[in-house]
Design a protein around this motif. Structure first.
Motif, PDB file in Angstrom:
ATOM      1  N   GLU B 213     -20.797 -95.006  84.506  1.00 17.11           N
ATOM      2  CA  GLU B 213     -21.753 -95.509  83.518  1.00 17.11           C
ATOM      3  C   GLU B 213     -21.281 -95.412  82.078  1.00 17.11           C
ATOM      4  O   GLU B 213     -21.812 -96.100  81.204  1.00 17.11           O
ATOM      5  CB  GLU B 213     -23.100 -94.784  83.692  1.00 17.11           C
ATOM      6  CG  GLU B 213     -23.792 -95.195  84.983  1.00 17.11           C
ATOM      7  CD  GLU B 213     -25.080 -94.436  85.256  1.00 17.11           C
ATOM      8  OE1 GLU B 213     -25.554 -93.722  84.356  1.00 17.11           O
ATOM      9  OE2 GLU B 213     -25.593 -94.553  86.379  1.00 17.11           O
ATOM     10  N   THR B 214     -20.322 -94.523  81.800  1.00 12.58           N
ATOM     11  CA  THR B 214     -19.821 -94.445  80.418  1.00 12.58           C
ATOM     12  C   THR B 214     -18.314 -94.697  80.320  1.00 12.58           C
ATOM     13  O   THR B 214     -17.750 -94.643  79.228  1.00 12.58           O
ATOM     14  CB  THR B 214     -20.105 -93.059  79.782  1.00 12.58           C
ATOM     15  OG1 THR B 214     -19.423 -92.058  80.549  1.00 12.58           O
ATOM     16  CG2 THR B 214     -21.594 -92.751  79.763  1.00 12.58           C
ATOM     17  N   PRO B 247     -21.196 -92.022  89.746  1.00 12.24           N
ATOM     18  CA  PRO B 247     -21.968 -92.882  88.849  1.00 12.24           C
ATOM     19  C   PRO B 247     -22.190 -92.292  87.449  1.00 12.24           C
ATOM     20  O   PRO B 247     -21.950 -92.966  86.454  1.00 12.24           O
ATOM     21  CB  PRO B 247     -23.303 -93.074  89.583  1.00 12.24           C
ATOM     22  CG  PRO B 247     -22.952 -92.905  91.037  1.00 12.24           C
ATOM     23  CD  PRO B 247     -21.882 -91.839  91.054  1.00 12.24           C
ATOM     24  N   SER B 248     -22.655 -91.033  87.340  1.00 13.06           N
ATOM     25  CA  SER B 248     -23.139 -90.567  86.035  1.00 13.06           C
ATOM     26  C   SER B 248     -22.681 -89.145  85.716  1.00 13.06           C
ATOM     27  O   SER B 248     -22.172 -88.422  86.573  1.00 13.06           O
ATOM     28  CB  SER B 248     -24.664 -90.596  86.029  1.00 13.06           C
ATOM     29  OG  SER B 248     -25.150 -89.629  86.959  1.00 13.06           O
TER      30      SER B 248
END
Ligand code: SF4
Lengths: 241, 527
Positions: B213-214, B247-248
């Motif tokens: 995500e980043t 993911p995060s």
């Protein structure tokens, strides 16, 4: 080959884009689905619920942080104010006969007024002069002084974020590291800090985020613990407040 | 010098060399014991370990089941952060890209922090080949690089060297005599490598996790050399296996809870770093230019393969090595490949898509299940070892003897009624194995594939001297072990065909099952 560096990068960039479709398409193929454009439903984000409910009070957090940090060979002092922290650092500097101190460029660290208290030592402020070779400066420093942006009690970690005035090298290259941690920045779980990075989004993240949980160490020679193998071997966490 | 080659010998021959080395055996046993106890203590202290494992597995399963989506997301975000992304389908491509960057930078030296992918690629030799010095900066890796050897443990690569041997190696490098004292030796390396970090044109790292995500990458380490490598040189190259994604940042809490505890028994490694792009224009450190090479090199062969897809969940903690009785007895070099222990036994043939060449590694396993119990993301490695053997025979690669052995084995596996008949001994092997500190291994139905089943808790006599008697002694217990393995296999098979039936990861499981069905319809799950 007269291709400039920029042209070379642009060529690689183009090739990368060209290949992305095949590379990732191949993955989708093997997984047995077509191209995915929407985020899949993810029911298991982050830590389990029983865990996220955990929260300690201030004294418990201070105690846990201290126990953890000491257990890996770090040092911890609880001090009432930044001026007490200053006195502590000055004391250590005199004791160890320090020549070069390097600190981050932050208002709270300006207030330590180390320049005044340590007239014999060189007090360098990270990136205060654009032309200086700061990485080399850091490698030669005896003391590095940083302020933690966050700290985590459960793992005994201080978190430092980079910026123009806050070098990644300052917490890495000097022989001795002082991390100043205002007690208000101490949280219980790792996840409380990690979540803030999700919330910030990539545009607002610094280039370097570093969790520091003690002195640099290795057990690579006969399982014998060695401290300070690459990073600082002596690390003080100064809990303030 | 062994020069990192696998030398063409079989695991059996390499094991004999390892077994003759008294120090190696002691060191491996001591270290793996220490790490295993550390892990046990850390996971007990954390509490709810089973729930953490389950969550870790769920996150990895979900990510891998949608790897195309998350990898795309990661790539887009990393590019937006200013990272140059490259895709490498094969090891050769990854090497070629790395060399291209090194040439373009006019690099004379590359400092590296520990990266299993780099080992996979044999990148150091390639860099030396174009006149670029490649320096491993992890203390243990530096030592074995000087010795011209391969790492013997994922977490502690130089566990087979004593401090006298190390002092000799480092003295040669220093040009003067260093005492065989750990602090003095580490002090020399600190000073020596400081110079290297400051001189190097390129820093090269691996990647423990990549945050989709980043577009950030995360590194876990204790020494600080990965931070050096990613902070000081002007150019950074990160080698990343394409499955490293989560993911995060929130998911990182789960991985950070599982990985250090499973690897070394630590609550967290001394450093955990999240790097998001090259240095910002106003920053005075960090790389000017950052490249990430995303490597397949056989990984996608596991995707969509019902029996092996979960290998991609691996977080490279090494806990299965420390738990494995065979590894603890013969040490890492005997596996002769980048990845050793149970994970290496399955991963190596899988990455190479070559069942025939590597299957002898799988033979060196006991099927006792200790690796599965240790794995923080619950990868059924011991089941995979069985599949691997079956495939070797199916593909016609097995020797006659092994073929027969598998025939016997398949017959036992194939019929639960016959299996029931063979279940005479009361205690299950698994429990017996994990209790009282002793690891007892049992022989399988036939000799061909069980020749390396050994017990590390042997009395003074060496393994080879004891072998004939041992074989006799252990032969008696064979049905029992096979029963426990069979049961496990049966159970998993049931789990896998029962779609969407259980709560936690049903969405991802059903996806996996669909893939599996597809593969089975297609008649055979591998290429
Ligand atoms: S298979 Fe499991 S235990 Fe083994 S290295 Fe991978 S994650 Fe760790």
């Amino acid at each position: 080959m007269n291709e400039s560096h920029e042209e070379w990068l642009a060529r690689l960039e183009k090739r990368s884009h060209d290949r992305q479709k095949a590379f990732i398409g191949g993955i989708a193929n093997r997984l047995g689905h077509g191209p995915m454009t929407e985020a899949p439903l993810n029911p298991h984000r982050g830590a389990p619920d029983f865990w996220t409910a955990l929260e300690w009070n201030t004294e418990e957090k201070v105690k846990r942080f201290t126990d953890n940090f000491l257990s890996v060979g770090g040092h911890v002092e609880r001090l009432a104010s930044f001026s007490d922290a200053s006195a502590f650092i000055v004391d250590k500097a005199k004791e160890m006969d320090v020549k070069i101190v390097l600190r981050q460029d932050e208002p709270a660290l300006n207030e330590l007024e180390l320049e005044k208290a340590l007239p014999e030592a060189e007090i360098a402020v990270w990136n205060s002069d654009r032309d200086k070779a700061w990485k080399t400066e850091a490698a030669g420093a005896d003391f590095g002084i940083v302020q933690a942006d966050h700290a985590v009690a459960y793992t005994g970690s201080a978190v430092v974020l980079s910026s123009s005035g806050k070098g990644r090298s300052v917490s890495l290259l000097p022989t001795v590291l002082f991390i100043l941690i205002p007690v208000g920045r101490l949280v219980t779980r790792l996840g409380e800090v990690l979540e803030t990075f999700d919330q910030a989004g990539k545009e607002n993240l610094p280039a370097g985020i570093h969790f520091i949980s003690g002195p640099s160490r290795s057990s690579d020679i006969e399982n014998d613990l060695t401290i300070g193998v690459h990073g600082p071997g002596i690390v003080y966490a100064l809990l303030i407040g | 010098m062994s020069g990192g080659s696998k030398g063409g010998a079989t695991v059996k021959a390499r094991a004999e060399i390892a077994l003759n080395d008294e120090f190696l055996r002691k060191a491996v046993r001591f270290t793996t014991e220490r790490l295993r106890n550390g892990k046990k203590k850390a996971s007990d202290e954390q509490g709810n370990w089973e729930q953490w494992r389950e969550r870790g597995r769920a996150i990895r399963l979900h990510t891998i089941a949608h790897l195309d989506y998350y990898l795309n997301l990661f790539v887009d975000n990393a590019r937006a952060n200013g990272v140059h992304i490259h895709f490498a389908a094969t090891a050769a491509e990854a090497v070629e890209i790395s060399l291209d960057i090194a040439r373009r930078c006019g690099a004379r030296s590359v400092v590296k922090s520990k990266s299993m992918v780099s080992e996979e690629l044999h990148l150091n030799q390639a860099l030396e080949g174009i006149g670029v010095e490649a320096i491993e900066s992890d203390l243990g890796e530096y030592i074995i690089q000087l010795a011209g050897e391969m790492p013997s443990h994922i977490v502690i690569p130089a566990i087979h060297k004593n401090r006298y041997q190390i002092a000799e190696l480092l003295s040669r490098e220093a040009g003067y005599e260093l005492p065989p004292d750990t602090t003095a030796l580490a002090g020399f390396v600190r000073k020596k490598l400081r110079e290297k970090f400051l001189e190097a044109d390129i820093g090269m790292t691996g990647c423990n996790f990549a945050i989709a995500e980043t577009g950030s990458m995360v590194l876990f380490e204790n020494e600080g050399n990965a931070r050096m490598v990613s902070t000081i040189p002007r150019t950074q190259i990160t080698l990343m296996g394409m499955e490293r994604i989560i993911p995060s940042w929130s998911d990182l809490e789960v991985m950070a809870t599982l990985l250090p505890r499973s690897a070394t028994g630590q609550k967290l490694t001394m450093y955990m770093s999240g790097i998001t792009g090259p240095r910002r224009s106003a920053d005075a450190d960090g790389p000017d230019e950052m490249h990430m090479i995303i490597v397949d090199n056989g990984r996608s062969l596991q995707l969509g393969d019902p029996e092996f897809q979960e290998l991609l969940n691996c977080i490279r903690c090494g806990a299965c090595l420390n738990a494995c009785p065979v590894y603890r007895h013969i040490g890492g070099h005997s596996y002769g490949s980048t990845y050793s222990g149970p994970i290496g036994a399955v991963l190596t043939p899988s990455l190479n898509a070559n069942v025939a060449e590597w299957d002898d590694i799988a033979n060196a396993s006991t099927l006792c299940g200790a690796c599965y119990e240790a794995c923080p993301v619950k990868i059924p490695l011991h089941d995979m070892l069985v599949y691997l053997r079956r495939r070797k025979v199916e593909d016609g690669h097995g020797s006659k003897l092994e073929g027969l052995g598998m025939g016997g084995f398949a017959a036992i596996m194939g019929s639960s009624r016959r299996l029931g008949g063979m279940l005479r001994l009361g205690k299950t092997g698994q429990r017996l194995l994990l209790r009282d500190g002793f690891i007892k291994s049992r022989l399988g139905p036939l000799k061909g594939w069980n020749a390396y089943r050994v017990t590390p808790a042997l009395p003074k006599q060496s393994f080879r001297d004891r072998w004939p008697t041992l074989e006799q002694e252990l032969r008696a217990g064979l049905q029992e072990m096979d029963a426990s393995v069979s049961e496990r296999l049966e159970r998993r098979l049931q789990e896998r065909t029962r779609k969407d039936s259980h709560g936690t990861d049903s969405a991802d499981n059903s996806q996996l099952n669909r893939v599996r069905d597809k593969q089975w319809e297609g008649g055979g799950g591998h290429e």
